[in-house]
Design an enzyme around this catalytic site. Structure first.
Site, PDB file in Angstrom:
ATOM      1  N   CYS A   2      57.607-127.990  42.090  1.00  0.00           N
ATOM      2  CA  CYS A   2      56.757-128.703  41.802  1.00  0.00           C
ATOM      3  C   CYS A   2      55.033-127.945  42.112  1.00  0.00           C
ATOM      4  O   CYS A   2      55.346-126.900  42.067  1.00  0.00           O
ATOM      5  CB  CYS A   2      56.017-130.350  43.569  1.00  0.00           C
ATOM      6  SG  CYS A   2      57.896-130.908  43.402  1.00  0.00           S
ATOM      7  N   ARG A  27      57.532-125.099  36.505  1.00  0.00           N
ATOM      8  CA  ARG A  27      57.880-125.116  38.048  1.00  0.00           C
ATOM      9  C   ARG A  27      58.474-127.056  38.436  1.00  0.00           C
ATOM     10  O   ARG A  27      58.651-127.269  38.842  1.00  0.00           O
ATOM     11  CB  ARG A  27      57.030-125.509  39.082  1.00  0.00           C
ATOM     12  CG  ARG A  27      55.450-125.284  39.677  1.00  0.00           C
ATOM     13  CD  ARG A  27      54.668-124.476  40.158  1.00  0.00           C
ATOM     14  NE  ARG A  27      54.834-124.434  41.495  1.00  0.00           N
ATOM     15  CZ  ARG A  27      54.465-123.794  42.119  1.00  0.00           C
ATOM     16  NH1 ARG A  27      54.931-122.074  41.241  1.00  0.00           N
ATOM     17  NH2 ARG A  27      55.877-123.193  43.361  1.00  0.00           N
ATOM     18  N   TRP A  73      59.346-132.289  40.533  1.00  0.00           N
ATOM     19  CA  TRP A  73      61.361-131.631  40.482  1.00  0.00           C
ATOM     20  C   TRP A  73      61.447-132.467  41.796  1.00  0.00           C
ATOM     21  O   TRP A  73      61.167-132.109  42.870  1.00  0.00           O
ATOM     22  CB  TRP A  73      61.547-129.861  40.959  1.00  0.00           C
ATOM     23  CG  TRP A  73      62.801-129.703  40.412  1.00  0.00           C
ATOM     24  CD1 TRP A  73      63.272-129.703  38.911  1.00  0.00           C
ATOM     25  CD2 TRP A  73      63.744-129.639  41.402  1.00  0.00           C
ATOM     26  NE1 TRP A  73      64.400-129.365  39.076  1.00  0.00           N
ATOM     27  CE2 TRP A  73      64.940-129.238  40.518  1.00  0.00           C
ATOM     28  CE3 TRP A  73      63.786-129.906  42.417  1.00  0.00           C
ATOM     29  CZ2 TRP A  73      65.733-129.031  41.844  1.00  0.00           C
ATOM     30  CZ3 TRP A  73      65.317-129.642  42.765  1.00  0.00           C
ATOM     31  CH2 TRP A  73      66.669-129.332  42.082  1.00  0.00           C
ATOM     32  N   ASN A  99      54.214-129.795  47.410  1.00  0.00           N
ATOM     33  CA  ASN A  99      55.294-129.190  47.062  1.00  0.00           C
ATOM     34  C   ASN A  99      55.551-128.596  48.176  1.00  0.00           C
ATOM     35  O   ASN A  99      55.430-127.555  48.924  1.00  0.00           O
ATOM     36  CB  ASN A  99      54.507-127.983  45.802  1.00  0.00           C
ATOM     37  CG  ASN A  99      55.246-126.958  46.207  1.00  0.00           C
ATOM     38  OD1 ASN A  99      54.944-125.554  45.934  1.00  0.00           O
ATOM     39  ND2 ASN A  99      56.699-126.804  45.722  1.00  0.00           N
ATOM     40  N   GLY A 100      57.180-128.959  48.203  1.00  0.00           N
ATOM     41  CA  GLY A 100      57.829-128.038  49.691  1.00  0.00           C
ATOM     42  C   GLY A 100      59.182-129.348  49.950  1.00  0.00           C
ATOM     43  O   GLY A 100      59.321-130.204  49.230  1.00  0.00           O
ATOM     44  N   GLU A 469      75.740-113.352  32.900  1.00  0.00           N
ATOM     45  CA  GLU A 469      74.280-113.671  32.618  1.00  0.00           C
ATOM     46  C   GLU A 469      73.826-114.295  31.021  1.00  0.00           C
ATOM     47  O   GLU A 469      73.929-115.309  31.200  1.00  0.00           O
ATOM     48  CB  GLU A 469      73.837-112.018  33.022  1.00  0.00           C
ATOM     49  CG  GLU A 469      72.461-112.557  32.010  1.00  0.00           C
ATOM     50  CD  GLU A 469      71.281-113.597  32.709  1.00  0.00           C
ATOM     51  OE1 GLU A 469      71.643-114.325  33.727  1.00  0.00           O
ATOM     52  OE2 GLU A 469      69.987-114.306  32.233  1.00  0.00           O
ATOM     53  N   LYS A 473      72.569-117.749  30.533  1.00  0.00           N
ATOM     54  CA  LYS A 473      71.887-118.485  30.014  1.00  0.00           C
ATOM     55  C   LYS A 473      72.803-119.614  29.284  1.00  0.00           C
ATOM     56  O   LYS A 473      71.649-121.086  29.035  1.00  0.00           O
ATOM     57  CB  LYS A 473      71.938-117.595  29.115  1.00  0.00           C
ATOM     58  CG  LYS A 473      70.369-117.021  28.716  1.00  0.00           C
ATOM     59  CD  LYS A 473      69.811-116.760  29.675  1.00  0.00           C
ATOM     60  CE  LYS A 473      69.667-116.862  30.881  1.00  0.00           C
ATOM     61  NZ  LYS A 473      69.323-116.771  32.148  1.00  0.00           N
ATOM     62  N   GLU A 476      72.185-122.790  31.049  1.00  0.00           N
ATOM     63  CA  GLU A 476      71.336-123.694  31.316  1.00  0.00           C
ATOM     64  C   GLU A 476      71.215-124.471  30.314  1.00  0.00           C
ATOM     65  O   GLU A 476      70.548-125.750  30.796  1.00  0.00           O
ATOM     66  CB  GLU A 476      70.750-122.400  31.556  1.00  0.00           C
ATOM     67  CG  GLU A 476      70.602-121.980  33.522  1.00  0.00           C
ATOM     68  CD  GLU A 476      69.149-121.006  33.495  1.00  0.00           C
ATOM     69  OE1 GLU A 476      68.818-120.290  34.315  1.00  0.00           O
ATOM     70  OE2 GLU A 476      69.320-119.329  31.985  1.00  0.00           O
ATOM     71  N   HIS A 492      95.097-114.589  35.875  1.00  0.00           N
ATOM     72  CA  HIS A 492      95.360-115.092  36.886  1.00  0.00           C
ATOM     73  C   HIS A 492      93.958-116.455  36.648  1.00  0.00           C
ATOM     74  O   HIS A 492      93.212-116.620  37.861  1.00  0.00           O
ATOM     75  CB  HIS A 492      94.476-114.293  38.399  1.00  0.00           C
ATOM     76  CG  HIS A 492      95.090-112.371  38.040  1.00  0.00           C
ATOM     77  ND1 HIS A 492      96.421-113.011  39.162  1.00  0.00           N
ATOM     78  CD2 HIS A 492      94.708-111.072  37.645  1.00  0.00           C
ATOM     79  CE1 HIS A 492      96.396-111.271  39.071  1.00  0.00           C
ATOM     80  NE2 HIS A 492      95.909-110.787  38.367  1.00  0.00           N
ATOM     81  N   LYS A 592      61.866-123.575  37.102  1.00  0.00           N
ATOM     82  CA  LYS A 592      61.528-121.829  37.016  1.00  0.00           C
ATOM     83  C   LYS A 592      61.465-121.375  38.390  1.00  0.00           C
ATOM     84  O   LYS A 592      61.870-120.728  38.761  1.00  0.00           O
ATOM     85  CB  LYS A 592      60.258-121.611  36.117  1.00  0.00           C
ATOM     86  CG  LYS A 592      60.869-119.873  35.597  1.00  0.00           C
ATOM     87  CD  LYS A 592      59.875-119.467  34.769  1.00  0.00           C
ATOM     88  CE  LYS A 592      60.401-118.206  34.477  1.00  0.00           C
ATOM     89  NZ  LYS A 592      61.848-118.263  33.859  1.00  0.00           N
TER      90      LYS A 592
END
Ligand code: G6P
Length: 597
Positions: A2, A27, A73, A99-100, A469, A473, A476, A492, A592
């Site tokens: 947010c 955000r 968000w 925000n929070g 990583e 990517k 996402e 396995h 983000k």
């Protein structure tokens, strides 16, 4: 998560607010809204979706003098107009953006409902608007402070009252909030990047501090309602225009920026080596190094821990911040703890830092944002010099983080073992020659991936971390279910998932592990996998028949290969994402800056 913006001044308020929100869209982008004050009345406009949806319906109220705005968000309640901020008190006197997370909102909501307040949203934030009404008194900042005393959890709040023209009330606990002013205007934002080009300095609220912001005047208060004085912070590092230039997306621009960022890191650490503070005096007491982060920053930490053990021979472990916090980690004053965070605002990483400090560790932030909440708390800062990163999926910041951790590991070795690694020169050599892979060579593979549901990355040692990583990517920004496996673990579980035509990416940059990695890859190919190998080595002819495609990497020292190899996969994810019609800068349901747990 947010973003909050506030503006007091004589420009068109809605436009100023929306321009600010655009810079904070990283955000969250589930919904957006503004509230402005005009003729003793609060007017709100809200839209589901990102800022452009709000912009289309803005009324651009004339004669408004003060306003607050929010990009959301969703945490409590789905993305919808009703749940969009600002939220308004029942008597329409107060408007608030938040925000929070208000952790005790359930209890507060029950109490307010018993007192006949009705709720029009599912959010935790709406309790704040009604509490402001319930606790309202003549002194408005006092009302805000009393309200905040009732709240548990995290909040950055910007509040307006319909009877008080030209004033925004601000409150902060655990979520960032900044204020800035010039002679004619006052600005509020969750990130000081919003002030770039407008003012020369800004103020940062600390936890449980409050502000009554007016034109030309900021009055700061503590939780007891006493006025306090605060020093402004000069604007320097972030005074960079945030601009996509001619790139289609920020993500593409950010991947392409990597070589120049590496050069900037070399220059910065040459001019002022932040590692020098971690000297023999400190290191003689250290018997363990831990690295902590979330998402991509966690993967950078994994690579860093491996570098530290390899070069400095100091025990090093990396933790996901949210796990670290609840696993009673074995750390003490002999621990050096490195918190890896591009934004410096990730809630779990900040809380993990708090725990490490309580246990006596010496702490370092490896961060891009030198004014961030994390940066303010640590003993030492290692700047990653990446410049603003806007795309939700981290790219250039990751490469910067692992580059700095590579240098730091060699610095530790020099200090501990009196060696003479010229770590700056070896990174400089890479920075001067690294090329981001030609898009054409990845085009064909990305075309094939758009219809894939599942795919895999396999590698060993450092390459396994690159696999993690690369796989993140892809998840996402393409929504493909991708998994990373250590190439020695295939029997396995992994092999049961391989079907005819499944894409398996093999990252093989470490000579000593090459044959073993290829053995695993051939086992996958025998079960129908399409092998795509990323390597700098010539693959022996005898091994080539099973291999579908090769991504040729540039050849650098093996310990630098994680830096050189990740770009290909960042780019592959980008190309696949855009071919699927996804906006890679704003993948669904992600944000983000993850400022809540
Ligand atoms: C989110 C972002 C990622 C980032 C992670 C950690 O998940 O989308 O790109 O890696 O948070 O963020 P930090 O700012 O702490 O590095």
């Amino acid at each position: 998560m947010c973003g909050i913006v506030g503006y007091i001044g004589n420009k068109t308020i809605d436009k100023e607010l929306v321009d600010g929100l655009k810079l904070l869209e990283y955000r969250g982008y589930d919904s957006a809204g503004v509230a402005v004050l005009k003729n003793d009345k609060i007017y709100t406009t809200k839209a589901e979706g990102n800022i452009s949806c709000l912009e289309k319906i803005l009324k651009n109220e004339e004669n408004a003098t003060v306003g607050i705005a929010h990009t959301r968000w969703a945490t409590h309640g789905k993305p919808s107009i009703n749940n969009a901020h600002p939220h308004i008190s029942s008597d329409k006197e107060w408007a608030v953006v938040h925000n929070g997370i208000i952790e005790n909102f359930g209890q507060l909501k029950n109490d307010l409902q018993h007192n006949n307040f009705t709720f029009s949203s599912e959010t935790d934030t709406e309790v704040i608007a009604h509490l402001l009404q319930q606790l309202n008194c003549e002194d408005k900042i006092n009302t805000v402070i009393k309200t905040c005393k009732m709240l548990e959890g995290s909040f950055a709040l910007a509040i307006i009252n319909k009877n008080i023209d030209g004033t925004i009330y601000l409150a902060k606990r655990k979520s960032p909030l900044y204020i800035s002013l010039n002679n004619a205007e006052t600005f509020v934002a969750s990130d000081p990047i919003c002030f770039a080009g407008k003012t020369q300095s800004y103020y940062s609220l600390n936890d449980d501090e409050f502000c009554e912001a007016k034109i030309g005047k900021l009055i700061f208060y503590n939780l007891n309602g006493e006025t306090i004085s605060k020093k402004p912070i000069e604007m320097t590092d972030f005074d960079i225009k945030i601009d996509k230039q001619n790139y289609a997306h920020f993500m593409l621009k950010e991947i392409q920026e990597t070589p120049s960022i590496l050069k900037r890191i070399v220059q910065t650490y040459k001019d002022n080596n932040a590692f020098d503070k971690i000297n023999n005096q400190i290191l003689k007491n250290i018997n363990k190094i831990i690295l902590v982060g979330c998402g991509t920053a966690y993967h950078a930490g994994l690579v860093g821990a491996s570098f530290i053990e390899k070069f400095a021979k100091i025990e090093a472990r990396c933790f996901v911040a949210s796990e670290f916090r609840y696993n009673d980690p074995l750390i003490d004053d002999k621990t050096l703890a490195i918190f890896v965070s591009q934004s410096g605002e990730t809630a779990d990483t900040i809380m993990a830092h708090e725990l490490a400090k309580q246990k006596g560790a010496i702490t370092i932030a490896l961060t891009n944002v030198l004014y961030s909440s994390l940066a303010k708390k640590v003993d030492f800062i290692f700047p990653i010099c990446a410049g603003p990163e806007i795309a939700v999926a981290s790219t250039k910041a990751y490469t910067a983080q692992i580059s700095i951790l590579n240098m730091f590991a060699k610095h530790l070795c020099n200090v501990r073992n009196n060696t003479n690694f010229n770590f700056i020169d070896s990174l400089s050599n890479l920075a001067n020659t690294l090329k981001i892979l030609d898009i054409n060579c990845l085009e064909d593979i990305s075309k094939e991936l758009i219809n894939e549901k599942t795919m895999f990355f396999i590698g060993r040692g450092l390459d396994y971390f690159t696999c993690e990583e690369a796989s993140l990517k892809l998840k996402e920004i393409t929504y493909i279910n991708s998994q990373a496996y250590p190439a020695g673990e295939l029997k396995h579980g992994f092999l049961a998932l391989v079907e005819n035509g499944t894409h398996v990416f093999v990252i093989a940059t470490q000579k000593a592990l090459l044959d073993k990695t290829l053995n695993g890859a051939h086992e996958a190919s025998a079960r129908g996998a399409k092998l795509v190998i990323a390597t700098q080595f010539d693959i022996p002819k005898s091994q080539l028949k099973d291999i579908y495609k090769i991504i040729s990497l540039q050849n650098f020292d093996e310990d630098l290969m994680p830096i050189a190899s990740i770009g290909a996969f960042q780019m592959l994810s980008y190309l696949t994402s855009t071919k699927k019609g996804i906006n890679p800068d704003q993948p669904r349901n992600l944000a983000k800056s993850v400022t809540v747990e």
